[in-house]
Write a protein that holds these residues in place. Structure first.
Motif, PDB file in Angstrom:
ATOM      1  N   PRO A 127       0.816  -1.225   0.000  1.00 18.04           N
ATOM      2  CA  PRO A 127       0.000   0.000   0.000  1.00 18.04           C
ATOM      3  C   PRO A 127       0.845   1.270   0.000  1.00 18.04           C
ATOM      4  O   PRO A 127       0.522   2.239  -0.690  1.00 18.04           O
ATOM      5  CB  PRO A 127      -0.846  -0.141   1.272  1.00 18.04           C
ATOM      6  CG  PRO A 127      -0.975  -1.614   1.459  1.00 18.04           C
ATOM      7  CD  PRO A 127       0.346  -2.185   1.042  1.00 18.04           C
ATOM      8  N   ALA A 128       1.933   1.274   0.784  1.00 10.87           N
ATOM      9  CA  ALA A 128       2.799   2.459   0.843  1.00 10.87           C
ATOM     10  C   ALA A 128       3.476   2.694  -0.496  1.00 10.87           C
ATOM     11  O   ALA A 128       3.553   3.844  -0.976  1.00 10.87           O
ATOM     12  CB  ALA A 128       3.839   2.294   1.947  1.00 10.87           C
ATOM     13  N   TRP A 129       3.970   1.624  -1.138  1.00  8.99           N
ATOM     14  CA  TRP A 129       4.649   1.794  -2.423  1.00  8.99           C
ATOM     15  C   TRP A 129       3.650   2.205  -3.511  1.00  8.99           C
ATOM     16  O   TRP A 129       3.926   3.101  -4.312  1.00  8.99           O
ATOM     17  CB  TRP A 129       5.361   0.512  -2.836  1.00  8.99           C
ATOM     18  CG  TRP A 129       6.209   0.700  -4.064  1.00  8.99           C
ATOM     19  CD1 TRP A 129       7.508   1.102  -4.118  1.00  8.99           C
ATOM     20  CD2 TRP A 129       5.793   0.539  -5.434  1.00  8.99           C
ATOM     21  NE1 TRP A 129       7.941   1.190  -5.413  1.00  8.99           N
ATOM     22  CE2 TRP A 129       6.907   0.853  -6.251  1.00  8.99           C
ATOM     23  CE3 TRP A 129       4.600   0.162  -6.037  1.00  8.99           C
ATOM     24  CZ2 TRP A 129       6.851   0.797  -7.641  1.00  8.99           C
ATOM     25  CZ3 TRP A 129       4.536   0.106  -7.425  1.00  8.99           C
ATOM     26  CH2 TRP A 129       5.653   0.419  -8.219  1.00  8.99           C
ATOM     27  N   CYS A 130       2.492   1.570  -3.548  1.00  9.11           N
ATOM     28  CA  CYS A 130       1.492   1.889  -4.577  1.00  9.11           C
ATOM     29  C   CYS A 130       0.990   3.322  -4.440  1.00  9.11           C
ATOM     30  O   CYS A 130       0.742   4.007  -5.446  1.00  9.11           O
ATOM     31  CB  CYS A 130       0.329   0.906  -4.500  1.00  9.11           C
ATOM     32  SG  CYS A 130       0.726  -0.752  -5.101  1.00  9.11           S
ATOM     33  N   ALA A 131       0.855   3.794  -3.194  1.00  5.72           N
ATOM     34  CA  ALA A 131       0.416   5.178  -2.985  1.00  5.72           C
ATOM     35  C   ALA A 131       1.442   6.143  -3.557  1.00  5.72           C
ATOM     36  O   ALA A 131       1.095   7.154  -4.179  1.00  5.72           O
ATOM     37  CB  ALA A 131       0.196   5.434  -1.500  1.00  5.72           C
ATOM     38  N   LYS A 132       2.723   5.828  -3.378  1.00  3.74           N
ATOM     39  CA  LYS A 132       3.781   6.705  -3.876  1.00  3.74           C
ATOM     40  C   LYS A 132       3.929   6.595  -5.391  1.00  3.74           C
ATOM     41  O   LYS A 132       4.280   7.569  -6.063  1.00  3.74           O
ATOM     42  CB  LYS A 132       5.098   6.348  -3.185  1.00  3.74           C
ATOM     43  CG  LYS A 132       6.176   7.404  -3.323  1.00  3.74           C
ATOM     44  CD  LYS A 132       7.330   7.138  -2.367  1.00  3.74           C
ATOM     45  CE  LYS A 132       8.356   8.264  -2.438  1.00  3.74           C
ATOM     46  NZ  LYS A 132       9.476   8.047  -1.482  1.00  3.74           N
ATOM     47  N   ALA A 133       3.626   5.417  -5.937  1.00  6.00           N
ATOM     48  CA  ALA A 133       3.783   5.196  -7.370  1.00  6.00           C
ATOM     49  C   ALA A 133       2.546   5.567  -8.173  1.00  6.00           C
ATOM     50  O   ALA A 133       2.587   5.596  -9.408  1.00  6.00           O
ATOM     51  CB  ALA A 133       4.132   3.736  -7.626  1.00  6.00           C
ATOM     52  N   GLY A 134       1.432   5.839  -7.493  1.00  2.00           N
ATOM     53  CA  GLY A 134       0.189   6.144  -8.186  1.00  2.00           C
ATOM     54  C   GLY A 134      -0.462   4.914  -8.794  1.00  2.00           C
ATOM     55  O   GLY A 134      -1.149   5.014  -9.821  1.00  2.00           O
ATOM     56  N   THR A 135      -0.273   3.773  -8.159  1.00  6.03           N
ATOM     57  CA  THR A 135      -0.847   2.524  -8.678  1.00  6.03           C
ATOM     58  C   THR A 135      -1.741   1.844  -7.644  1.00  6.03           C
ATOM     59  O   THR A 135      -1.778   0.612  -7.549  1.00  6.03           O
ATOM     60  CB  THR A 135       0.274   1.556  -9.101  1.00  6.03           C
ATOM     61  OG1 THR A 135       1.128   1.285  -7.964  1.00  6.03           O
ATOM     62  CG2 THR A 135       1.105   2.127 -10.225  1.00  6.03           C
ATOM     63  N   LEU A 136      -2.464   2.636  -6.856  1.00  2.00           N
ATOM     64  CA  LEU A 136      -3.327   2.056  -5.823  1.00  2.00           C
ATOM     65  C   LEU A 136      -4.371   1.121  -6.423  1.00  2.00           C
ATOM     66  O   LEU A 136      -4.871   0.219  -5.741  1.00  2.00           O
ATOM     67  CB  LEU A 136      -4.007   3.165  -5.025  1.00  2.00           C
ATOM     68  CG  LEU A 136      -3.122   3.879  -3.997  1.00  2.00           C
ATOM     69  CD1 LEU A 136      -3.847   5.082  -3.405  1.00  2.00           C
ATOM     70  CD2 LEU A 136      -2.712   2.908  -2.885  1.00  2.00           C
TER      71      LEU A 136
END
Length: 294
Positions: free
Chosen positions: A200-209
């Motif tokens: 979740p933390a990585w996807c939020a930063k990458a814009g891939t939620l």
């Protein structure tokens, strides 16, 4: 000059302080618990301060005991090292290193042959565990390699490697078509309570939620197993740049979205103050730090 030093009592105090128990100190020094208690009391009388707080169930160091123990530990280490100088040259020098199973298998062991080549006289033993060993109490461990977010003021520390977390893929992997599930390899990366290292933390930063809505998660308990799954093509893995370094160098994995990173810890070489002066510890630490250049 040293005629009045209560050496036996000081050795008993150091052992009890390090092990946190009169009984354990008695076993280490091959005396009775009553003898350790007598030695500590005589040292307290000699100094005029209380070194331990006693209860019916256990003992713990007082504030004065906490101040004295590091000096005694360093002094006894220096004496031990001085005696080792006179040991037969053919005797193997031993070194016990503690670290996590993942760091041991993915980073340290592949490089350890270089240390053996440079220092064949030093016999290295690895103690691998995800549990943090109390180096002040377990004298069998000479040094540890840890991923730290905050320094430990009670230990001597030398920074080794800075860590961050990124996503890695097998060569040839392509993002799924819109609406199709993505395979994500999940592993519980150890971190401090204030740092989130997860999908979740990585996807939020990458814009891939959107990935998280119908992702297919492949879950593993051990970091090294997660990386092997990624190499085998079972999906993307969120991994430490330190632990994935050799797989990237072999081109088994490729950094996916290298601009998206999560903060990690700092791998650090730690030992009880004073031990850094021991020949074996100094040699191993200097060898380790050689890998951090660049």
């Amino acid at each position: 000059m040293f005629a009045k030093l209560p050496l036996t009592a000081l050795r008993g105090f150091e052992s009890a302080a390090r092990l946190g128990s009169f009984k354990a100190a008695a076993q280490e020094l091959n005396v009775s618990p009553a003898a350790i208690s007598h030695q500590v009391k005589s040292l307290e009388a000699f100094l005029g301060v209380r070194l331990f707080e006693r209860s019916s169930q256990n003992v713990r160091l007082s504030a004065d005991g906490e101040r004295l123990h590091p000096y005694m530990h360093r002094a006894l280490l220096d004496i031990q090292q001085g005696l080792q100088i006179l040991s037969p040259l053919c005797a193997a020098q031993s070194l016990v290193v503690s670290t996590t199973p993942a760091f041991a298998s993915l980073w340290l062991i592949p490089r350890l042959g270089d240390f053996h080549r440079l220092h064949p006289e030093i016999d290295v033993s690895l103690h691998s565990s995800n549990d943090v060993v109390d180096l002040r109490r377990d004298a069998s461990i000479d040094l540890a390699i840890r991923a730290l977010f905050t320094p430990d003021p009670q230990l001597f520390e030398q920074p080794l490697l800075d860590e961050y977390f990124g996503v890695y893929r097998r060569p040839g992997w392509q993002p799924p078509a819109a609406g199709s599930p993505v395979e994500l390899i999940d592993v519980p990366w150890l971190s401090s309570a204030k740092v989130a290292v997860d999908w979740p933390a990585w996807c939020a930063k990458a814009g891939t939620l959107g990935w998280l809505e119908n992702a297919r998660f492949r879950r593993y308990d051990e970091e090294q197993h997660a990386l092997q799954a990624a190499i085998a093509g079972h999906g993307l893995v969120l991994a430490s740049n330190v632990l994935v370094a050799d797989a990237v160098a072999r081109e088994e994995l490729i950094d996916y979205r290298p601009e998206v990173r999560l903060a990690g810890a700092r791998y650090t070489v730690v030992c009880v103050p004073g031990r850094e002066r021991q020949v074996e510890v100094r040699a191993f630490s200097e060898w380790l730090l050689g890998w951090s250049i660049g």
